[in-house]
Design a protein around this motif. Sequence first.
Motif, PDB file in Angstrom:
ATOM      1  N   THR A  85      82.482  23.431  38.695  1.00  0.00           N
ATOM      2  CA  THR A  85      81.244  23.087  37.994  1.00  0.00           C
ATOM      3  C   THR A  85      80.558  21.907  38.685  1.00  0.00           C
ATOM      4  O   THR A  85      79.381  21.650  38.447  1.00  0.00           O
ATOM      5  N   ALA A  92      77.234  22.793  40.980  1.00  0.00           N
ATOM      6  CA  ALA A  92      75.970  23.010  40.270  1.00  0.00           C
ATOM      7  C   ALA A  92      75.391  21.678  39.794  1.00  0.00           C
ATOM      8  O   ALA A  92      74.188  21.435  39.887  1.00  0.00           O
ATOM      9  N   ALA A 100      74.037  19.885  42.791  1.00  0.00           N
ATOM     10  CA  ALA A 100      72.835  20.567  43.278  1.00  0.00           C
ATOM     11  C   ALA A 100      71.620  20.186  42.442  1.00  0.00           C
ATOM     12  O   ALA A 100      70.523  19.955  42.962  1.00  0.00           O
ATOM     13  N   GLN A 101      71.823  20.108  41.148  1.00  0.00           N
ATOM     14  CA  GLN A 101      70.729  19.743  40.256  1.00  0.00           C
ATOM     15  C   GLN A 101      70.240  18.324  40.566  1.00  0.00           C
ATOM     16  O   GLN A 101      69.035  18.078  40.673  1.00  0.00           O
ATOM     17  N   ALA A 127      60.324  27.537  37.120  1.00  0.00           N
ATOM     18  CA  ALA A 127      61.673  28.064  36.953  1.00  0.00           C
ATOM     19  C   ALA A 127      61.946  28.318  35.482  1.00  0.00           C
ATOM     20  O   ALA A 127      61.607  27.506  34.624  1.00  0.00           O
ATOM     21  N   TYR A 128      62.539  29.480  35.227  1.00  0.00           N
ATOM     22  CA  TYR A 128      62.963  29.834  33.875  1.00  0.00           C
ATOM     23  C   TYR A 128      64.412  29.412  33.730  1.00  0.00           C
ATOM     24  O   TYR A 128      65.256  29.800  34.528  1.00  0.00           O
ATOM     25  N   LEU A 129      64.684  28.605  32.712  1.00  0.00           N
ATOM     26  CA  LEU A 129      66.034  28.086  32.535  1.00  0.00           C
ATOM     27  C   LEU A 129      66.577  28.533  31.188  1.00  0.00           C
ATOM     28  O   LEU A 129      66.585  27.771  30.228  1.00  0.00           O
ATOM     29  N   PRO A 130      66.976  29.784  31.126  1.00  0.00           N
ATOM     30  CA  PRO A 130      67.477  30.247  29.835  1.00  0.00           C
ATOM     31  C   PRO A 130      68.899  29.773  29.633  1.00  0.00           C
ATOM     32  O   PRO A 130      69.697  29.786  30.559  1.00  0.00           O
ATOM     33  N   ARG A 135      60.665  24.947  33.772  1.00  0.00           N
ATOM     34  CA  ARG A 135      60.443  23.782  34.618  1.00  0.00           C
ATOM     35  C   ARG A 135      59.332  24.092  35.609  1.00  0.00           C
ATOM     36  O   ARG A 135      59.420  25.044  36.381  1.00  0.00           O
ATOM     37  N   ARG A 145      77.786  40.602  22.306  1.00  0.00           N
ATOM     38  CA  ARG A 145      79.141  41.105  22.092  1.00  0.00           C
ATOM     39  C   ARG A 145      80.211  40.100  22.506  1.00  0.00           C
ATOM     40  O   ARG A 145      81.396  40.357  22.347  1.00  0.00           O
ATOM     41  N   ARG A 202      82.224  36.621  22.449  1.00  0.00           N
ATOM     42  CA  ARG A 202      82.586  35.533  21.545  1.00  0.00           C
ATOM     43  C   ARG A 202      82.055  34.177  22.009  1.00  0.00           C
ATOM     44  O   ARG A 202      81.369  33.470  21.273  1.00  0.00           O
ATOM     45  N   ILE A 240      79.135  31.926  20.173  1.00  0.00           N
ATOM     46  CA  ILE A 240      79.360  30.604  19.584  1.00  0.00           C
ATOM     47  C   ILE A 240      78.322  29.610  20.123  1.00  0.00           C
ATOM     48  O   ILE A 240      77.711  28.854  19.364  1.00  0.00           O
ATOM     49  N   LEU A 280      71.656  27.438  43.971  1.00  0.00           N
ATOM     50  CA  LEU A 280      71.471  26.296  44.868  1.00  0.00           C
ATOM     51  C   LEU A 280      70.654  25.170  44.242  1.00  0.00           C
ATOM     52  O   LEU A 280      70.695  24.033  44.719  1.00  0.00           O
ATOM     53  N   ILE A 281      69.883  25.461  43.204  1.00  0.00           N
ATOM     54  CA  ILE A 281      69.198  24.359  42.522  1.00  0.00           C
ATOM     55  C   ILE A 281      70.013  23.888  41.314  1.00  0.00           C
ATOM     56  O   ILE A 281      69.580  23.044  40.553  1.00  0.00           O
ATOM     57  N   GLY A 282      71.200  24.458  41.161  1.00  0.00           N
ATOM     58  CA  GLY A 282      72.085  24.000  40.093  1.00  0.00           C
ATOM     59  C   GLY A 282      71.690  24.511  38.723  1.00  0.00           C
ATOM     60  O   GLY A 282      72.122  23.984  37.705  1.00  0.00           O
ATOM     61  N   GLN A 283      70.864  25.553  38.717  1.00  0.00           N
ATOM     62  CA  GLN A 283      70.414  26.075  37.431  1.00  0.00           C
ATOM     63  C   GLN A 283      71.551  26.784  36.706  1.00  0.00           C
ATOM     64  O   GLN A 283      71.640  26.745  35.491  1.00  0.00           O
ATOM     65  N   VAL A 297      75.884  27.755  36.813  1.00  0.00           N
ATOM     66  CA  VAL A 297      77.201  27.520  37.406  1.00  0.00           C
ATOM     67  C   VAL A 297      77.762  28.881  37.807  1.00  0.00           C
ATOM     68  O   VAL A 297      77.722  29.825  37.029  1.00  0.00           O
TER      69      VAL A 297
END
Lengths: 407, 407
Positions: free
Chosen positions: A20, A23, A26-27, A209-212, A220, A385, A387, A391, B13-16, B18
């Motif tokens: 992890t 990422a 990178a951010q 950028a779509y950050l779902p 963003r 579907r 878990r 959550i 690569l932009i860390g969006q 993981v």
Amino acid sequence: MKAAIITIGDEILIGQIVDTNSAWIAQKLTLAGFEVEEMQSIGDDAQQIKVTIDEVFSRVDVILMTGGLGPTKDDITKKTLCDYFATTLVFDDTVLENIQNVISSFTTLNELTRNQAYVPKDCTVIQNRVGTAPVTWFDYIGKVLVSMPGVPHEMRYVMDNEIIPRLQAKYDPDAYLKRVFIVKGYTESALAMYIADFEDNLPEGFGLAYLPSPGLMKLRLFVRGEHRLPELDEQVRKLQNILGDAILAEKDITAEKLLGERLFERGLSLGTAESCTGGNIAHTITSIPGSSRYFKGSVISYANEEKVNILRVSQDSLDRFGAVSEAVAVEMARGAQDVLHVDCSIATTGIAGPDGGTEEKPVGTVWICTTCKDRCVAKKYQLGRFREANIVRATNIGMLQLLEMLE
Amino acid sequence: MKAAIITIGDEILIGQIVDTNSAWIAQKLTLAGFEVEEMQSIGDDAQQIKVTIDEVFSRVDVILMTGGLGPTKDDITKKTLCDYFATTLVFDDTVLENIQNVISSFTTLNELTRNQAYVPKDCTVIQNRVGTAPVTWFDYIGKVLVSMPGVPHEMRYVMDNEIIPRLQAKYDPDAYLKRVFIVKGYTESALAMYIADFEDNLPEGFGLAYLPSPGLMKLRLFVRGEHRLPELDEQVRKLQNILGDAILAEKDITAEKLLGERLFERGLSLGTAESCTGGNIAHTITSIPGSSRYFKGSVISYANEEKVNILRVSQDSLDRFGAVSEAVAVEMARGAQDVLHVDCSIATTGIAGPDGGTEEKPVGTVWICTTCKDRCVAKKYQLGRFREANIVRATNIGMLQLLEMLE
């Protein structure tokens, strides 16, 4: 300015742990103005480490490396970097001093930990204030390689406080300008279709950028270069006009942090009554430092007895409508207000899966009730579907549902 | 037999997001007898994809690739692979038929989705039974490259049902033998020093990996080749002799799963009373499917009022000893047994940080009390300075403390 991330550790290559760190790094690099070209994970193998550095340095200016800095024999990064940069290990008293400060609170110094104070002679040593492995920074033919520990909270502390500021000072990359919007009520594809015209007409160099994330959608809008700020502001105004009320907040903030801010501003207290989320809403909210100023507590009523005994949900509602029902969700939320003596509450009851679904109430059916003093909103959601995802989604949805009531 | 994993996608690569696929694939490959040499994440860029394949094929026999197979224009993997392997796209009716089967349940076929039925001419097409992007398998100079969708559940289905069996049939690699031990009571460096002799005298080809996570330590002993099983068993016996009671379990399992198994085997029910962990113990335990068989619920008593009102902690104990004290931890744990009507309980009260510490009780001070019927154990722990890490460590320690009582 191009950058790459290299993660070292056999445990990653056998799939024992999920990386992890990359990422996260990178951010941070992206926001600091760097372009991350590649990420690599390789083993604790000296030859492989050296070959990889060679290959990657042929393409980028900055390499951020994590891992392989532990005290045991399988950790060889430090020695390998000495070889690569043709230097030797020397004992550093200031590093030892830092190690002693770090460990004094919970253990005593042993030989292996003491060895962490050996550092490469020709490099900049950056003290790791929160762990025993020092950070090393190598300047090399106009490029930079930084080696950091792989322990996430150590790496994060060092990145935020030392590495990012130093990289920006050295390279002064074009500022990465961005605005982040928390958007409610759209799936990713529905939002993409709704704002397609806006997106198609963005000026050269702009990106969207779509950050779902489960149950939560962020957008963003970004561009590189300080001089483009007026254009960015103009595009923001356009987007505000298009999305209107669907914009829940205009900052890059998590739902739990935003909710905490709103509650604190208004002097409101919060409690939760959780069934299918099993404590994850309480956990998410209390992950924020200072949350005790507004969060009072929760009742995790996983079993029906607890719903009745502690939250005073009526046995009659459970019998007539079942645990996953509007009536029970409302009684749980009201019960939480009473029992916990709080102004606001979030209650969840649903089927997280993978078992427990029926024809009428399949896996992913969740009722969420939120209250704020006299007001009360209960809604049914049909999630997926899986878990784990259910959550997290129910947690985010619950917090957003309460946030909407506080608008 | 050497393998590599390549993940394609700008969003990584932009860390969006993981990348969790690579670890999952690595685990499957390792257990199937392959050695994963490296993992790479690169952008949706044709040139970069081709250069990376060249470099990686110079080192490994098998490349598993995910991502870049979506229907939109930024997804270029399929076309790039056609270029790389000097072939062309052709329309495949069996793929179209599969796509129609897959989507019939939730949507209708549009042009973009129909285009997914174009596949490279010179490759083995493997139908994706759970998604619309077909899987392609290229045999090339004795090596193999497989391109799979990046959607996790699609990739997993295809790996388990198609790719792993085919790879094993083609290469018949040596089995990967391993034993995992959960060890209590040691830090990584202390354990390494304690078993240094054992580690130094392992037979050729054997490996020992330390897998520390907050508050919990795992050891993995491994070797390749079915014929080495008797030797592995011998080394396991040696390690058992050395570590004795410090081995809490001999399987690769999380503390929450192990605790769940032990509780269920013995017909015991569990509840938690959480202050500083803020619901994370409940959340962690309920992340296990089927946990409702033993987990009944929790009281998250973040505020002192909730400790008194719901858990019936005495105001006198709070006044005399403070919330972070043995007396309050015990009363919380006993209160949880009473209020939740459970056999066993875990209670936590401490200072997670970053604020709230005092000279006498610094940040990281945590009292944990575990009960099982009449028995009750309360211990004080001095954890670190970081909120997130403290919450996770206290969660693991609480579960381990109860596990020890159940031995």
